[in-house]
Design a protein around this motif. Structure first.
Motif, mmCIF file in Angstrom:
data_model
loop_
_atom_site.group_PDB
_atom_site.id
_atom_site.type_symbol
_atom_site.label_atom_id
_atom_site.label_comp_id
_atom_site.label_asym_id
_atom_site.label_seq_id
_atom_site.Cartn_x
_atom_site.Cartn_y
_atom_site.Cartn_z
ATOM 1 N N PHE A 44 16.823 0.465 -2.658
ATOM 2 C CA PHE A 44 17.034 1.805 -2.742
ATOM 3 C C PHE A 44 15.932 2.184 -2.087
ATOM 4 O O PHE A 44 14.475 2.207 -2.203
ATOM 5 N N TYR A 45 16.206 3.286 -0.855
ATOM 6 C CA TYR A 45 15.386 3.918 0.021
ATOM 7 C C TYR A 45 15.241 5.303 -0.605
ATOM 8 O O TYR A 45 16.303 6.025 -0.954
ATOM 9 N N PHE A 46 14.310 6.039 -0.260
ATOM 10 C CA PHE A 46 14.195 7.386 -0.913
ATOM 11 C C PHE A 46 12.891 8.284 0.084
ATOM 12 O O PHE A 46 12.094 7.137 0.827
ATOM 13 N N THR A 47 12.963 9.201 0.545
ATOM 14 C CA THR A 47 12.209 9.902 1.435
ATOM 15 C C THR A 47 11.433 10.899 0.702
ATOM 16 O O THR A 47 11.916 11.540 -0.247
ATOM 17 N N ILE A 48 10.121 11.218 0.868
ATOM 18 C CA ILE A 48 9.483 12.465 0.367
ATOM 19 C C ILE A 48 8.659 13.109 1.346
ATOM 20 O O ILE A 48 8.105 12.537 2.308
ATOM 21 N N VAL A 68 14.092 13.289 -5.801
ATOM 22 C CA VAL A 68 13.810 13.325 -4.562
ATOM 23 C C VAL A 68 14.229 14.559 -3.579
ATOM 24 O O VAL A 68 13.380 14.928 -2.991
ATOM 25 N N GLU A 69 15.297 15.337 -3.968
ATOM 26 C CA GLU A 69 15.562 16.319 -3.401
ATOM 27 C C GLU A 69 14.416 17.515 -3.724
ATOM 28 O O GLU A 69 14.311 18.177 -2.693
ATOM 29 N N PHE A 70 14.226 17.639 -4.783
ATOM 30 C CA PHE A 70 13.023 18.767 -4.878
ATOM 31 C C PHE A 70 11.805 18.179 -4.386
ATOM 32 O O PHE A 70 11.129 19.299 -4.196
ATOM 33 N N HIS A 71 11.623 17.251 -3.798
ATOM 34 C CA HIS A 71 10.432 16.831 -2.921
ATOM 35 C C HIS A 71 10.915 16.810 -1.699
ATOM 36 O O HIS A 71 10.149 15.933 -0.817
ATOM 37 N N GLY A 72 12.020 17.408 -1.243
ATOM 38 C CA GLY A 72 12.499 17.420 0.108
ATOM 39 C C GLY A 72 12.891 16.213 0.940
ATOM 40 O O GLY A 72 12.872 16.213 2.011
ATOM 41 N N GLY A 73 13.378 15.236 0.073
ATOM 42 C CA GLY A 73 13.809 14.008 0.565
ATOM 43 C C GLY A 73 15.075 13.747 0.371
ATOM 44 O O GLY A 73 15.952 14.472 -0.228
ATOM 45 N N LYS A 74 15.692 12.493 0.697
ATOM 46 C CA LYS A 74 16.791 11.948 0.274
ATOM 47 C C LYS A 74 16.762 10.596 -0.394
ATOM 48 O O LYS A 74 15.681 9.924 -0.131
ATOM 49 N N ILE A 75 17.873 10.267 -0.790
ATOM 50 C CA ILE A 75 18.050 8.843 -1.618
ATOM 51 C C ILE A 75 19.246 7.938 -1.170
ATOM 52 O O ILE A 75 20.282 8.715 -1.172
ATOM 53 N N GLN A 102 0.921 -1.220 0.042
ATOM 54 C CA GLN A 102 -0.042 -0.149 -0.044
ATOM 55 C C GLN A 102 0.993 1.060 0.004
ATOM 56 O O GLN A 102 1.679 1.611 0.996
ATOM 57 N N LEU A 103 0.701 2.032 -1.147
ATOM 58 C CA LEU A 103 1.665 3.208 -1.084
ATOM 59 C C LEU A 103 0.608 4.449 -0.812
ATOM 60 O O LEU A 103 -0.504 4.345 -1.007
ATOM 61 N N PRO A 104 1.378 5.724 -0.319
ATOM 62 C CA PRO A 104 0.420 6.728 -0.133
ATOM 63 C C PRO A 104 0.030 7.622 -1.061
ATOM 64 O O PRO A 104 0.599 7.613 -2.207
ATOM 65 N N VAL A 105 -0.902 8.338 -1.013
ATOM 66 C CA VAL A 105 -1.364 9.578 -1.681
ATOM 67 C C VAL A 105 -0.676 10.851 -1.305
ATOM 68 O O VAL A 105 -0.782 10.972 0.065
ATOM 69 N N LEU A 106 0.296 11.525 -2.040
ATOM 70 C CA LEU A 106 1.080 12.565 -1.269
ATOM 71 C C LEU A 106 0.914 13.930 -2.454
ATOM 72 O O LEU A 106 0.704 13.618 -3.577
ATOM 73 N N HIS A 107 1.533 14.697 -1.745
ATOM 74 C CA HIS A 107 1.550 15.912 -2.599
ATOM 75 C C HIS A 107 2.949 16.071 -3.424
ATOM 76 O O HIS A 107 4.067 15.868 -2.663
ATOM 77 N N GLY A 108 2.956 16.138 -4.614
ATOM 78 C CA GLY A 108 4.532 16.170 -5.427
ATOM 79 C C GLY A 108 4.101 16.349 -6.898
ATOM 80 O O GLY A 108 2.935 16.809 -7.373
ATOM 81 N N ASN A 109 5.163 16.195 -7.656
ATOM 82 C CA ASN A 109 5.043 16.358 -8.940
ATOM 83 C C ASN A 109 5.103 15.046 -9.691
ATOM 84 O O ASN A 109 5.814 14.371 -9.816
ATOM 85 N N GLN A 165 6.486 8.330 8.247
ATOM 86 C CA GLN A 165 7.358 8.769 9.528
ATOM 87 C C GLN A 165 6.810 10.272 9.654
ATOM 88 O O GLN A 165 5.792 10.408 9.250
ATOM 89 N N THR A 166 7.318 10.823 10.763
ATOM 90 C CA THR A 166 6.953 12.130 11.351
ATOM 91 C C THR A 166 6.774 12.985 10.128
ATOM 92 O O THR A 166 5.773 13.621 9.983
ATOM 93 N N LYS A 167 7.935 13.120 9.683
ATOM 94 C CA LYS A 167 7.919 14.248 8.539
ATOM 95 C C LYS A 167 7.737 13.938 7.037
ATOM 96 O O LYS A 167 7.616 14.785 6.255
ATOM 97 N N HIS A 168 8.313 12.499 7.043
ATOM 98 C CA HIS A 168 8.585 12.038 5.537
ATOM 99 C C HIS A 168 7.568 10.657 5.289
ATOM 100 O O HIS A 168 7.322 10.008 6.275
ATOM 101 N N TRP A 169 7.609 10.253 4.159
ATOM 102 C CA TRP A 169 7.235 8.875 3.719
ATOM 103 C C TRP A 169 8.543 8.338 3.314
ATOM 104 O O TRP A 169 9.354 8.950 2.788
ATOM 105 N N LEU A 170 8.546 7.034 3.756
ATOM 106 C CA LEU A 170 9.939 6.336 3.528
ATOM 107 C C LEU A 170 9.710 5.260 2.617
ATOM 108 O O LEU A 170 8.769 4.456 2.916
ATOM 109 N N PHE A 171 9.911 5.261 1.212
ATOM 110 C CA PHE A 171 9.786 4.327 0.300
ATOM 111 C C PHE A 171 10.962 3.274 0.031
ATOM 112 O O PHE A 171 12.224 3.947 0.391
#
Ligand code: ADP
Length: 363
Positions: free
Chosen positions: A356-360, A337-344, A246-253, A287-293
């Motif tokens: 491969f982990y990334f956060t949004i 990912v960085e454009f979406h405020g995350g890390k990979i 199950q993946l989230p619905v989030l705000h992004g491009n 997670q608190t501030k991010h989604w971890l994929f």
């Protein structure tokens, strides 16, 4: 650089108070100039003509106040340190003036604290100013670099097209006049041009990421499933098993997120181990501030020493004859990912597989 002679503007309607403040400063501060203004008009003129390095202000003057004086600074985008020097003030007022951008406040019956407060405020501003300047330089350099890669990759397309079409014409129209070597050399040229066209196109796409900052609702389940449809042929060819949790619905491009999933999934398929059916799982955790994929595979894996390098543009670990590619995909992912405020990042073991982990960032 701190100013050589600190220019202090004092907004105060009581000449006696101004005189006392001036004396306190004279005792403790080394080099400064002092200008007194008593009303709004004089304050506005002083901002234009005196260019103060610091403003000291009483909290209320006839038909003017420290808060109005602060608002004028903000409207004019003037970042001049501002200290309120006043009689007793309420806690609410103190909070209010700090919210409006005052750096400190000093009570008139504790004026001995004023020189220390001035030194502290000026030192803090100096540090902030230097940080701001460094940030500005970095942003400028980054922008120039992006512009450079955009313009160069864009302009390189044209001469490449010319080389490609004329070598094609040569092959077609002069085939009889060429000996075997001539034809072989031309084929080499064509292959290299094709490869260069792919690289240049990749570079151009890379420099475009983040230019169109359209954020909307993005359903990652939908995106991942669309990508699976697009990769249908590659999936069927190796019988890959792909499981999407199950993946989230989030705000992004959505376009960029789709590119992200596509790059990671196609790599998970491409870098499969020999004689092994690819088992790929896409996970998501709140997670608190991010989604971890996580994109998990049982492929060839990556040695520890290479796990950071693979996110650098054009960096490849494998021979091109073994695995086709340009080395752009993961640098693309990083930028998205960085454009979406995350890390990979990747966690991997050679010959066992990779995650491969990334956060949004959540909104
Ligand atoms: P490309 O696949 O075009 O070479 P990428 O930037 O997508 O470019 O990947 C960079 C390098 O990282 C690849 O050349 C490969 O060596 C390594 N790599 C990427 N994904 C994986 C994976 N899932 N398993 C093993 N190695 C990988």
């Amino acid at each position: 650089m701190p100013p050589e002679k600190l220019k202090i503007l004092m907004l105060e309607d009581s000449e006696t108070d101004a005189e006392i403040i001036h004396r306190v400063l004279k005792k403790e501060l080394q080099a400064f100039e002092f200008k007194l203004v008593t009303n709004k008009e004089a304050y506005l003129i002083a901002l234009d003509e005196y260019h103060p390095d610091l403003i000291l202000s009483d909290n209320s003057l006839p038909q003017f106040s420290a808060i109005e004086a602060l608002i004028i600074l903000q409207q004019r985008l003037l970042f001049i340190p501002f200290i309120i020097v006043s009689g007793a003030i309420s806690e609410e007022f103190a909070v209010d003036i700090i919210k409006h951008g005052a750096d400190d406040y000093i009570l008139k019956d504790r004026l001995t604290r004023l020189p220390v407060a001035i030194k502290e405020v000026m030192a803090k501003r100096e540090t902030n100013h230097r940080l701001y300047e460094t940030l500005e330089t970095l942003q400028k350099a980054n922008k120039e670099l992006e512009q450079f890669s955009f313009i160069s990759s864009h302009d390189l397309q044209e001469p490449l097209r010319t080389i490609s079409s004329f070598s094609e014409l040569l092959l077609k129209e002069y085939k009889q006049k060429l000996d075997g070597n001539g034809e072989m050399y031309l084929n080499f040229i064509q292959k290299s041009v094709e490869r260069m066209q792919i690289l240049v196109k990749g570079l151009l796409d890379y420099s475009r990421i983040g230019k169109e900052i359209k954020i909307s609702e993005a359903d990652c389940n939908q995106i991942a499933n669309d990508v699976i449809v697009d990769l249908g042929a590659a999936i069927a060819e190796c019988n890959a098993h792909i499981q999407i949790q199950q993946l989230p619905v989030l705000h992004g491009n959505p376009t960029e997120l789709r590119q992200l999933f596509q790059n990671l999934l196609s790599n998970a398929i491409k870098y499969r181990a020999k004689d092994t059916i690819p088992e790929i799982i896409i996970t998501a955790e709140e997670q608190t501030k991010h989604w971890l994929f996580g994109v998990h595979d049982n492929g060839i894996g990556i040695e520890d020493k290479n796990q950071e390098k693979i996110f650098i543009i054009f960096k490849r670990l494998n021979n091109r004859n073994e695995y086709e590619g340009t080395g752009i995909g993961l640098s693309h992912c990083k930028k998205i990912v960085e454009f979406h405020g995350g890390k990979i990042w990747v966690e991997s073991k050679l010959k066992e597989g990779s995650i491969f982990y990334f956060t949004i960032l959540k909104q």
